[in-house]
Design a protein around this motif. Structure first.
Motif, PDB file in Angstrom:
ATOM      1  N   LEU A 158      36.481  37.341  37.923  1.00 36.22           N
ATOM      2  CA  LEU A 158      35.251  36.942  37.239  1.00 36.22           C
ATOM      3  C   LEU A 158      35.200  37.562  35.850  1.00 36.22           C
ATOM      4  O   LEU A 158      34.694  36.963  34.916  1.00 36.22           O
ATOM      5  CB  LEU A 158      34.034  37.366  38.046  1.00 36.22           C
ATOM      6  CG  LEU A 158      33.927  36.728  39.428  1.00 36.22           C
ATOM      7  CD1 LEU A 158      32.517  36.875  39.951  1.00 36.22           C
ATOM      8  CD2 LEU A 158      34.284  35.258  39.387  1.00 36.22           C
ATOM      9  N   ILE A 159      35.697  38.780  35.732  1.00 37.88           N
ATOM     10  CA  ILE A 159      35.737  39.400  34.413  1.00 37.88           C
ATOM     11  C   ILE A 159      36.951  38.841  33.677  1.00 37.88           C
ATOM     12  O   ILE A 159      38.045  38.805  34.232  1.00 37.88           O
ATOM     13  CB  ILE A 159      35.851  40.935  34.520  1.00 37.88           C
ATOM     14  CG1 ILE A 159      34.679  41.505  35.332  1.00 37.88           C
ATOM     15  CG2 ILE A 159      35.868  41.558  33.120  1.00 37.88           C
ATOM     16  CD1 ILE A 159      34.765  43.018  35.559  1.00 37.88           C
ATOM     17  N   ILE A 173      29.933  41.311  29.165  1.00 34.91           N
ATOM     18  CA  ILE A 173      29.797  42.369  30.156  1.00 34.91           C
ATOM     19  C   ILE A 173      30.247  43.665  29.482  1.00 34.91           C
ATOM     20  O   ILE A 173      31.267  43.681  28.789  1.00 34.91           O
ATOM     21  CB  ILE A 173      30.623  42.007  31.414  1.00 34.91           C
ATOM     22  CG1 ILE A 173      30.358  42.929  32.573  1.00 34.91           C
ATOM     23  CG2 ILE A 173      32.092  41.953  31.129  1.00 34.91           C
ATOM     24  CD1 ILE A 173      31.026  42.439  33.858  1.00 34.91           C
ATOM     25  N   THR A 175      29.948  48.287  29.207  1.00 38.87           N
ATOM     26  CA  THR A 175      29.461  49.598  29.653  1.00 38.87           C
ATOM     27  C   THR A 175      28.855  50.364  28.477  1.00 38.87           C
ATOM     28  O   THR A 175      28.424  51.504  28.639  1.00 38.87           O
ATOM     29  CB  THR A 175      30.616  50.440  30.246  1.00 38.87           C
ATOM     30  OG1 THR A 175      31.617  50.612  29.244  1.00 38.87           O
ATOM     31  CG2 THR A 175      31.221  49.763  31.457  1.00 38.87           C
ATOM     32  N   LEU A 194      34.898  49.750  28.293  1.00 34.65           N
ATOM     33  CA  LEU A 194      35.769  50.114  29.411  1.00 34.65           C
ATOM     34  C   LEU A 194      37.132  49.424  29.356  1.00 34.65           C
ATOM     35  O   LEU A 194      38.157  50.027  29.664  1.00 34.65           O
ATOM     36  CB  LEU A 194      35.087  49.798  30.748  1.00 34.65           C
ATOM     37  CG  LEU A 194      35.835  50.307  31.978  1.00 34.65           C
ATOM     38  CD1 LEU A 194      35.721  51.812  32.124  1.00 34.65           C
ATOM     39  CD2 LEU A 194      35.324  49.654  33.258  1.00 34.65           C
ATOM     40  N   PHE A 195      37.145  48.148  28.971  1.00 29.07           N
ATOM     41  CA  PHE A 195      38.421  47.437  28.931  1.00 29.07           C
ATOM     42  C   PHE A 195      39.093  47.515  27.563  1.00 29.07           C
ATOM     43  O   PHE A 195      40.155  46.928  27.350  1.00 29.07           O
ATOM     44  CB  PHE A 195      38.219  45.968  29.330  1.00 29.07           C
ATOM     45  CG  PHE A 195      37.724  45.815  30.741  1.00 29.07           C
ATOM     46  CD1 PHE A 195      38.497  46.245  31.814  1.00 29.07           C
ATOM     47  CD2 PHE A 195      36.484  45.276  31.000  1.00 29.07           C
ATOM     48  CE1 PHE A 195      38.048  46.127  33.113  1.00 29.07           C
ATOM     49  CE2 PHE A 195      36.016  45.148  32.297  1.00 29.07           C
ATOM     50  CZ  PHE A 195      36.800  45.583  33.353  1.00 29.07           C
ATOM     51  N   VAL A 201      31.884  37.510  31.755  1.00 23.79           N
ATOM     52  CA  VAL A 201      32.022  36.996  33.116  1.00 23.79           C
ATOM     53  C   VAL A 201      32.213  35.494  33.006  1.00 23.79           C
ATOM     54  O   VAL A 201      31.593  34.825  32.197  1.00 23.79           O
ATOM     55  CB  VAL A 201      30.849  37.343  34.065  1.00 23.79           C
ATOM     56  CG1 VAL A 201      30.922  38.797  34.476  1.00 23.79           C
ATOM     57  CG2 VAL A 201      29.512  37.019  33.442  1.00 23.79           C
ATOM     58  N   PRO A 224      31.388  32.835  42.797  1.00 24.54           N
ATOM     59  CA  PRO A 224      30.292  32.694  41.842  1.00 24.54           C
ATOM     60  C   PRO A 224      30.784  32.460  40.423  1.00 24.54           C
ATOM     61  O   PRO A 224      31.892  32.861  40.067  1.00 24.54           O
ATOM     62  CB  PRO A 224      29.563  34.034  41.951  1.00 24.54           C
ATOM     63  CG  PRO A 224      30.550  34.981  42.515  1.00 24.54           C
ATOM     64  CD  PRO A 224      31.580  34.206  43.257  1.00 24.54           C
TER      65      PRO A 224
ATOM     66  N   VAL B 201      25.550  43.457  36.586  1.00 25.11           N
ATOM     67  CA  VAL B 201      26.236  42.823  37.712  1.00 25.11           C
ATOM     68  C   VAL B 201      26.357  43.869  38.801  1.00 25.11           C
ATOM     69  O   VAL B 201      26.616  45.038  38.545  1.00 25.11           O
ATOM     70  CB  VAL B 201      27.604  42.196  37.360  1.00 25.11           C
ATOM     71  CG1 VAL B 201      27.424  40.920  36.572  1.00 25.11           C
ATOM     72  CG2 VAL B 201      28.486  43.163  36.632  1.00 25.11           C
ATOM     73  N   PRO B 224      32.533  39.014  45.272  1.00 28.04           N
ATOM     74  CA  PRO B 224      33.014  40.023  44.334  1.00 28.04           C
ATOM     75  C   PRO B 224      31.948  41.071  44.013  1.00 28.04           C
ATOM     76  O   PRO B 224      30.756  40.796  44.105  1.00 28.04           O
ATOM     77  CB  PRO B 224      33.368  39.222  43.088  1.00 28.04           C
ATOM     78  CG  PRO B 224      32.600  37.958  43.198  1.00 28.04           C
ATOM     79  CD  PRO B 224      32.298  37.711  44.630  1.00 28.04           C
ATOM     80  N   PHE B 226      31.314  44.850  41.525  1.00 24.73           N
ATOM     81  CA  PHE B 226      31.769  45.467  40.284  1.00 24.73           C
ATOM     82  C   PHE B 226      31.374  46.934  40.228  1.00 24.73           C
ATOM     83  O   PHE B 226      30.285  47.304  40.643  1.00 24.73           O
ATOM     84  CB  PHE B 226      31.170  44.722  39.095  1.00 24.73           C
ATOM     85  CG  PHE B 226      31.445  43.249  39.119  1.00 24.73           C
ATOM     86  CD1 PHE B 226      32.584  42.743  38.520  1.00 24.73           C
ATOM     87  CD2 PHE B 226      30.605  42.382  39.790  1.00 24.73           C
ATOM     88  CE1 PHE B 226      32.867  41.389  38.565  1.00 24.73           C
ATOM     89  CE2 PHE B 226      30.878  41.017  39.838  1.00 24.73           C
ATOM     90  CZ  PHE B 226      32.011  40.528  39.221  1.00 24.73           C
ATOM     91  N   ARG B 227      32.253  47.755  39.699  1.00 28.31           N
ATOM     92  CA  ARG B 227      31.945  49.162  39.442  1.00 28.31           C
ATOM     93  C   ARG B 227      32.520  49.525  38.079  1.00 28.31           C
ATOM     94  O   ARG B 227      33.605  49.062  37.724  1.00 28.31           O
ATOM     95  CB  ARG B 227      32.621  50.078  40.481  1.00 28.31           C
ATOM     96  CG  ARG B 227      32.163  49.891  41.884  1.00 28.31           C
ATOM     97  CD  ARG B 227      31.081  50.881  42.310  1.00 28.31           C
ATOM     98  NE  ARG B 227      30.409  50.329  43.498  1.00 28.31           N
ATOM     99  CZ  ARG B 227      30.806  50.548  44.752  1.00 28.31           C
ATOM    100  NH1 ARG B 227      31.804  51.362  44.992  1.00 28.31           N
ATOM    101  NH2 ARG B 227      30.187  49.989  45.761  1.00 28.31           N
ATOM    102  N   THR B 228      31.824  50.378  37.350  1.00 29.46           N
ATOM    103  CA  THR B 228      32.314  50.737  36.008  1.00 29.46           C
ATOM    104  C   THR B 228      33.212  51.959  36.019  1.00 29.46           C
ATOM    105  O   THR B 228      33.678  52.393  34.961  1.00 29.46           O
ATOM    106  CB  THR B 228      31.124  51.040  35.068  1.00 29.46           C
ATOM    107  OG1 THR B 228      30.335  52.060  35.669  1.00 29.46           O
ATOM    108  CG2 THR B 228      30.291  49.810  34.814  1.00 29.46           C
ATOM    109  N   ASN B 238      37.870  47.773  38.915  1.00 30.98           N
ATOM    110  CA  ASN B 238      36.507  47.540  38.443  1.00 30.98           C
ATOM    111  C   ASN B 238      35.913  46.262  39.011  1.00 30.98           C
ATOM    112  O   ASN B 238      34.717  46.042  38.931  1.00 30.98           O
ATOM    113  CB  ASN B 238      36.472  47.521  36.914  1.00 30.98           C
ATOM    114  CG  ASN B 238      36.886  48.851  36.327  1.00 30.98           C
ATOM    115  OD1 ASN B 238      37.919  48.959  35.669  1.00 30.98           O
ATOM    116  ND2 ASN B 238      36.116  49.881  36.587  1.00 30.98           N
ATOM    117  N   GLU B 239      36.770  45.425  39.567  1.00 30.89           N
ATOM    118  CA  GLU B 239      36.301  44.202  40.233  1.00 30.89           C
ATOM    119  C   GLU B 239      37.031  44.091  41.549  1.00 30.89           C
ATOM    120  O   GLU B 239      38.261  44.130  41.581  1.00 30.89           O
ATOM    121  CB  GLU B 239      36.585  42.982  39.340  1.00 30.89           C
ATOM    122  CG  GLU B 239      36.155  41.664  39.963  1.00 30.89           C
ATOM    123  CD  GLU B 239      36.404  40.453  39.057  1.00 30.89           C
ATOM    124  OE1 GLU B 239      36.630  40.641  37.842  1.00 30.89           O
ATOM    125  OE2 GLU B 239      36.386  39.333  39.580  1.00 30.89           O
TER     126      GLU B 239
END
Lengths: 458, 458
Positions: A158-159, A173, A175, A194-195, A201, A224, B201, B224, B226-228, B238-239
């Motif tokens: 999704l990301i 999306i 942080t 973060l990325f 998304v 989703p 999310v 799904p 999500f966590r940061t 993260n997903e």
């Protein structure tokens, strides 16, 4: 035990003691006895509970209000009333959780708008018991169909950092602290995120799905999807579920075969597994629903080109709000006319390439692409799909023509370099299917907790 | 036809002509004939294609490289070689898509790190054919288990404004221009965002799931999450996907019954439906994998309190890195010792309440909560669950003690006001299950396109 399992063979339980947990949906206490409409949510049907003053806590039980949770032990008996075959004669009723008088879900008609404001309680009503069980059963039907047809279920991410769909339609999306976004050269410094870059998304799993179809032949996604559309209509939500199958060695005709077979399978599965729910929706939501669904299962789907559809529309003795043209999309009024004209579902193929996506297969006429929309009576456009451009050079050319940033989709284009083949896929919005299956008109009423512009409660 | 359907009853096809589409996985051309390892991705097994110079395009075919897509017509024959029972004698081979010499996926061992950098091609390798088919089959097993046990599948929302889990662990989702965030009183003006407020999310569907369990008795989510977490370990992404069942009228013992039955069902389902994939993983990924899984299916799961676990750890003749205490969580070294001590899976119950979540049921001792973690040999903590606090007043008190903003979860607390009952639920990380099922150690290798800090390609 579950009420569902009891009802499956209730005659075998006649004269036997059963124990049930559930909730009071209605209660008619009399002086020396009382009736409770009892439901545990495992099936649409309620069981009538009869109790009388031989219960040690008769007085207490007769004051129990709608919504309360009870444990009940008693004997299954043939009912004397006309409305049900069997009932339960209570021997013991234990209160698990009472419900106060101001409980908003009472056994009467509530408007759907009112129930939307109580999304956490509305699954306890008949309508939403029907809708959300049909949602669950239809989802299982989809897994059953693909699982038994050698498709691999793929969880596409999704990301994503690929913004080829147009990033203005995607949620960002992050942080980062939005109160103090780190800046660099007048832009947000996304290297601090973060990325290490701007991420979204996604609105589709198709690109990733194609990579897996080129390894597993047939795959599907079911998950989703998000759109930022600031649109308050009955058919738009910002979060919804999509099914996106993708098939290698499959052309547009093969794609239509699968779409038709799958849709008939799902509709039949729901008819077979949710008869009470469909009956309820037929009676209280859309008159003729059941007949509409049964007709779909046995109907032949027409296949016709966009060009020939425009011919029919032009010849029609109708004053159109939007004049049909060979170069443009068709409108709701056209969809309706065409499905009525053919008296059934219609696949419209070979669309003008300029109004369709960059990854679709260009036809030899160089004017149209091998795309297909499925128009279903009473549902409008239910699925959209296409044969994909499998030729590497042609795909790069299309990217350039349509201003797609190739650097973001180079891996996707590379699939055409390493053992390419004719392949096709489609997408179906799950909520659109549910609107069709239940007769419910508003997308907000087929999603457990809908998200629309300005609305993100619960 | 699909290779999978051919292999199911290949003996019936002996002497018959079949037509296949697929890819060259290996190719050994000789002077007057050649052998092709042929796969279409519908099953793990390859078919050997034999061709010779009676083919009109023999010269061309003998130069075809690994990765190319072919259409092949030919006759199924008993094989003379020892390594396979049947093979296909080609009558006609058509090239669909060639593959160049620099194709990175060659029939040799590639490191998993290398393949991770080619996430869009790696599903074509044996390892990822096995892993991602097991992922698909395990997902179907989950739907099959819950579907046949009267659970309703609920799509809980991913976008949420409830930050009760700690918003620092959640991604923010926004349509605002990050280069120019609108400000008001030194804060981002979230009223300008699509939902009119800050949205995230989610990291769990539990709260929404409970609302549905109070209507349908038994529900599950599978979607799904999500966590940061900015953590670069083998087990963090993260997903990822989670399964979260929730059951009304169910206490901690009932919860453990379901966890155990479900896990055994999934493992058995995968053993039954992916024998070739499990065999491959057993041979090349984790020696003894198959035996490990078979043992789990027939094992008895121990049930023991956290207090008694600490007793055992304290008595153990081991020098711990972390000293076990009655008040704290147990560490990986403790988990390992305990599952070895009992020689099988262990449910650890009744945890110190201060280290667990606010919504868990406080036990009569007022020191522990009715929580349970399942520790599985070779997997560590595979599931975590609890009985939920079903008492309205007690839940509000816990919110206050744990500094949970009640205004954000008032609807959730209200579930206890309207027909409350004992209820329980658990969560299982799908990737953790897959690591256990495949023997693959790194979470990046069980997710189609993994997202980890600094990594969001494709």
């Amino acid at each position: 035990m579950d009420l569902k399992d009891l009802f499956v063979k209730i005659s075998e339980f006649e004269g036997k003691v059963v124990e049930l947990n559930g909730w009071v949906r209605n209660h008619r206490p009399q002086k020396e006895f009382g009736f409770i409409d009892f439901s545990d949510g495992t099936c649409f049907k309620h069981l009538q509970i009869v109790y009388d003053n031989t219960l040690s806590n008769f007085e207490t039980i007769s004051k129990v209000l709608v919504g309360s949770a009870l444990n009940i032990k008693g004997i299954i008996k043939k009912s004397e009333g006309a409305s049900q075959d069997y009932e339960l004669k209570a021997q013991e009723i234990t209160i698990l959780g009472l419900c106060p008088e101001d409980y908003p879900i009472q056994p009467k008609r509530h408007t759907r708008e009112f129930l939307r404001s109580l999304a956490y309680l509305r699954p306890r009503t008949n309508l939403f018991q029907a809708v959300f069980r049909i949602r669950s059963v239809a989802a299982l039907a989809i897994h059953e169909y693909f699982g038994t047809h050698n498709f691999v279920y793929v969880h596409t991410p999704l990301i994503t950092t690929a913004d080829c769909e147009g990033s203005d339609q995607m949620f960002k999306i992050t942080t980062l602290n939005l109160d103090k976004v780190p800046m660099k050269d007048n832009h947000a410094d996304m290297s601090k995120d973060l990325f290490g870059k701007l991420a979204y998304v996604t609105g589709t799993g198709q690109l990733h799905g194609e990579a897996f179809a080129m390894a597993f032949k047939k795959i599907y996604t079911f998950g989703p999807t998000f759109r930022t559309e600031n649109s308050n209509t009955k058919t738009h939500a910002n979060e919804f579920w999509m099914i996106e199958p993708e098939m290698a060695f499959c052309d547009l005709n093969g794609l239509m075969d699968t779409e038709e077979e799958m849709l008939k399978f799902i509709v039949k599965y729901v008819l077979d597994n949710c008869p009470a729910e469909i009956e309820f929706c037929d009676k209280f939501v859309e008159n003729g629903l059941k007949e509409k669904l049964e007709k779909l299962v046995s109907s032949n789907f027409t296949r016709i080109t966009h060009h020939d559809v425009i011919d029919i529309l032009k010849k029609a003795n109708v004053k159109w709000e939007y004049e049909p043209t060979y170069e443009s999309d068709i409108q709701k009024e056209h969809e309706k006319y065409i499905t009525e004209y053919f008296n059934g579902p219609v696949f419209i193929t070979n669309w003008p390439k300029d109004i369709k996506a960059w990854y679709m297969k260009t036809n030899p006429d160089n004017k149209t692409v091998a795309a297909v929309d499925l128009e279903v009576p009473g549902a409008g456009e239910l699925m959209g799909g296409s044969q994909r451009e499998e030729d590497y050079e042609k795909l790069l050319k299309r990217c350039q023509e349509m201003n797609v940033d190739i650097s973001k989709v180079d891996w996707f284009c590379n699939l055409r370099k390493y053992g390419t083949c004719v392949h096709s896929g489609f997408g179906m919005g799950f909520e659109r299917l549910l609107i069709y299956l239940t007769g419910v008109e508003n997308i907000r009423d087929v999603i457990p907790f809908p998200r629309t512009p300005g609305n993100c409660d619960y």
